[in-house]
Design a protein around this motif. Sequence first.
Motif, short mmCIF file in Angstrom:
data_model
loop_
_atom_site.label_atom_id
_atom_site.label_comp_id
_atom_site.label_asym_id
_atom_site.label_seq_id
_atom_site.Cartn_x
_atom_site.Cartn_y
_atom_site.Cartn_z
N LYS A 136 -3.00 6.67 13.77
CA LYS A 136 -2.68 7.84 14.28
C LYS A 136 -2.29 8.88 13.32
CE LYS A 136 -3.13 7.24 19.38
NZ LYS A 136 -2.44 7.45 20.61
N GLY A 137 -2.84 9.87 13.11
CA GLY A 137 -2.05 11.13 12.14
C GLY A 137 -2.58 10.61 10.84
N LEU A 138 -3.11 9.72 10.52
CA LEU A 138 -3.54 9.47 8.94
C LEU A 138 -4.87 10.28 8.81
CD1 LEU A 138 -3.29 5.36 8.70
CD2 LEU A 138 -1.47 7.12 8.15
N SER A 139 -5.05 10.54 7.41
CA SER A 139 -5.79 11.27 7.03
C SER A 139 -7.28 10.57 6.75
CB SER A 139 -5.51 11.90 5.76
OG SER A 139 -6.67 12.77 5.12
N ALA A 140 -8.34 11.23 7.36
CA ALA A 140 -9.57 10.68 7.13
C ALA A 140 -10.34 10.80 5.48
CB ALA A 140 -10.65 11.02 8.03
N LYS A 141 -9.58 11.59 4.87
CA LYS A 141 -9.95 11.82 3.62
C LYS A 141 -9.42 11.05 2.57
CE LYS A 141 -10.61 16.84 4.40
NZ LYS A 141 -11.49 16.49 5.20
N GLU A 142 -8.56 10.03 2.85
CA GLU A 142 -8.04 8.77 2.22
C GLU A 142 -8.19 7.63 2.71
OE1 GLU A 142 -3.76 9.48 0.77
OE2 GLU A 142 -3.81 11.63 1.47
N SER A 143 -8.47 6.68 1.69
CA SER A 143 -8.46 5.21 2.37
C SER A 143 -7.54 4.64 2.84
CB SER A 143 -9.09 4.49 0.96
OG SER A 143 -9.23 3.10 1.44
N ILE A 144 -7.57 3.62 3.73
CA ILE A 144 -6.45 3.16 4.49
C ILE A 144 -6.48 1.55 4.14
CG2 ILE A 144 -5.44 2.58 6.69
CD1 ILE A 144 -6.88 5.02 7.94
N SER A 145 -5.27 0.98 3.90
CA SER A 145 -5.33 -0.60 3.62
C SER A 145 -4.33 -1.08 4.17
CB SER A 145 -5.23 -0.86 2.27
OG SER A 145 -3.85 -0.17 1.59
N VAL A 146 -4.55 -2.41 4.61
CA VAL A 146 -3.44 -3.09 5.11
C VAL A 146 -2.14 -3.45 4.04
CG1 VAL A 146 -3.02 -5.48 6.09
CG2 VAL A 146 -5.05 -4.47 6.43
N LYS A 148 -0.23 -5.66 3.21
CA LYS A 148 -0.23 -6.84 2.40
C LYS A 148 -1.05 -6.83 1.33
CE LYS A 148 0.73 -10.44 5.87
NZ LYS A 148 0.33 -11.83 6.42
N ASP A 149 -2.16 -5.90 1.18
CA ASP A 149 -3.04 -5.65 0.33
C ASP A 149 -2.72 -4.46 -0.63
OD1 ASP A 149 -4.46 -7.56 1.31
OD2 ASP A 149 -5.78 -6.19 2.51
N SER A 150 -1.81 -3.59 -0.17
CA SER A 150 -1.33 -2.34 -1.11
C SER A 150 -0.18 -1.71 -0.58
CB SER A 150 -2.40 -1.42 -1.02
OG SER A 150 -1.99 -0.05 -1.73
N SER A 151 0.64 -1.29 -1.58
CA SER A 151 2.13 -0.72 -0.98
C SER A 151 2.33 0.80 -1.10
CB SER A 151 3.43 -1.38 -1.67
OG SER A 151 3.05 -1.10 -2.94
N SER A 152 1.11 1.24 -1.60
CA SER A 152 0.84 2.67 -1.82
C SER A 152 -0.33 3.32 -1.08
CB SER A 152 0.58 2.95 -3.46
OG SER A 152 -0.61 2.40 -3.85
N ASP A 157 0.45 -2.01 8.94
CA ASP A 157 1.08 -3.31 8.92
C ASP A 157 0.02 -4.13 9.85
OD1 ASP A 157 3.42 -2.79 7.50
OD2 ASP A 157 4.19 -2.26 9.22
N ALA A 158 -0.49 -5.51 9.00
CA ALA A 158 -1.18 -6.25 9.85
C ALA A 158 -0.61 -6.88 10.89
CB ALA A 158 -1.59 -7.34 8.85
N VAL A 159 -1.54 -7.39 12.09
CA VAL A 159 -0.69 -8.18 13.14
C VAL A 159 -0.35 -9.51 12.65
CG1 VAL A 159 -1.81 -9.19 15.07
CG2 VAL A 159 -2.28 -7.12 14.81
N THR A 160 0.88 -10.01 12.78
CA THR A 160 1.23 -11.30 12.30
C THR A 160 0.36 -12.41 12.64
OG1 THR A 160 3.57 -10.59 12.84
CG2 THR A 160 3.18 -12.99 12.53
N SER A 161 0.01 -12.98 11.57
CA SER A 161 -0.90 -14.33 11.29
C SER A 161 -2.48 -13.84 11.85
CB SER A 161 -0.57 -15.52 12.30
OG SER A 161 0.89 -15.79 12.12
N ALA A 162 -2.78 -12.57 11.60
CA ALA A 162 -4.18 -12.09 11.76
C ALA A 162 -4.47 -10.93 10.85
CB ALA A 162 -4.18 -11.51 13.22
N THR A 163 -4.17 -11.40 9.52
CA THR A 163 -4.80 -10.57 8.31
C THR A 163 -6.08 -10.00 8.39
OG1 THR A 163 -2.70 -11.26 7.13
CG2 THR A 163 -4.08 -9.98 5.98
#
Length: 189
Positions: A136-146, A148-152, A157-163
Amino acid sequence: MKKKLNAKAILIPTVSLFLICLVVTALLALTDNATAKKIAENEAKSKQESMFSVLPGAADFDEIEADVMYLGKDKDGKTVGYAISTASQGYGGQVKVMTGIGTDGSIVGVDVFYNDDETPGLGKNTSKESFRDQYKGLSAKESISVSKDSSSGQTVDAVTSATISSRAVTKAVNEACQLYNDYSQKEAK
């Protein structure tokens, strides 16, 4: 002493097996035929409930792209946003996600309306509100990542043990954002 095989000894079991297979196949076809309509109705109902959950201000939806993109309107006919249905491969199978994007291009809501093949207690947790609310609130114009895969950039945040399941939901949300962006650019012309 060897027993001789004759035509009768081969033919009777073969015909019996053939008839059993024929009856079972016919019963399976009848069952599929009898339940197909109900399954389709349940899927359509689930999808519609999901559309209303990701765009709470919508009173009605107009289909923009068959079975994928819907324009949400309030009771006065004013556009409140878009509900976009996408799917991605999770750990156990298809994960179907409905993404709501407001007229300002921000994600209003995400609903995982099908993840039945994911592991109970792990991947199925992607349908929990605590996970879905991260979008919620994230921009649809930018890519979203988990995370664990990117810090920028935009991360969740991934669900624990369900990446894998978390990535599947994020991929489906990104696909919905891309569809929204493509549609917005086309409409701007």
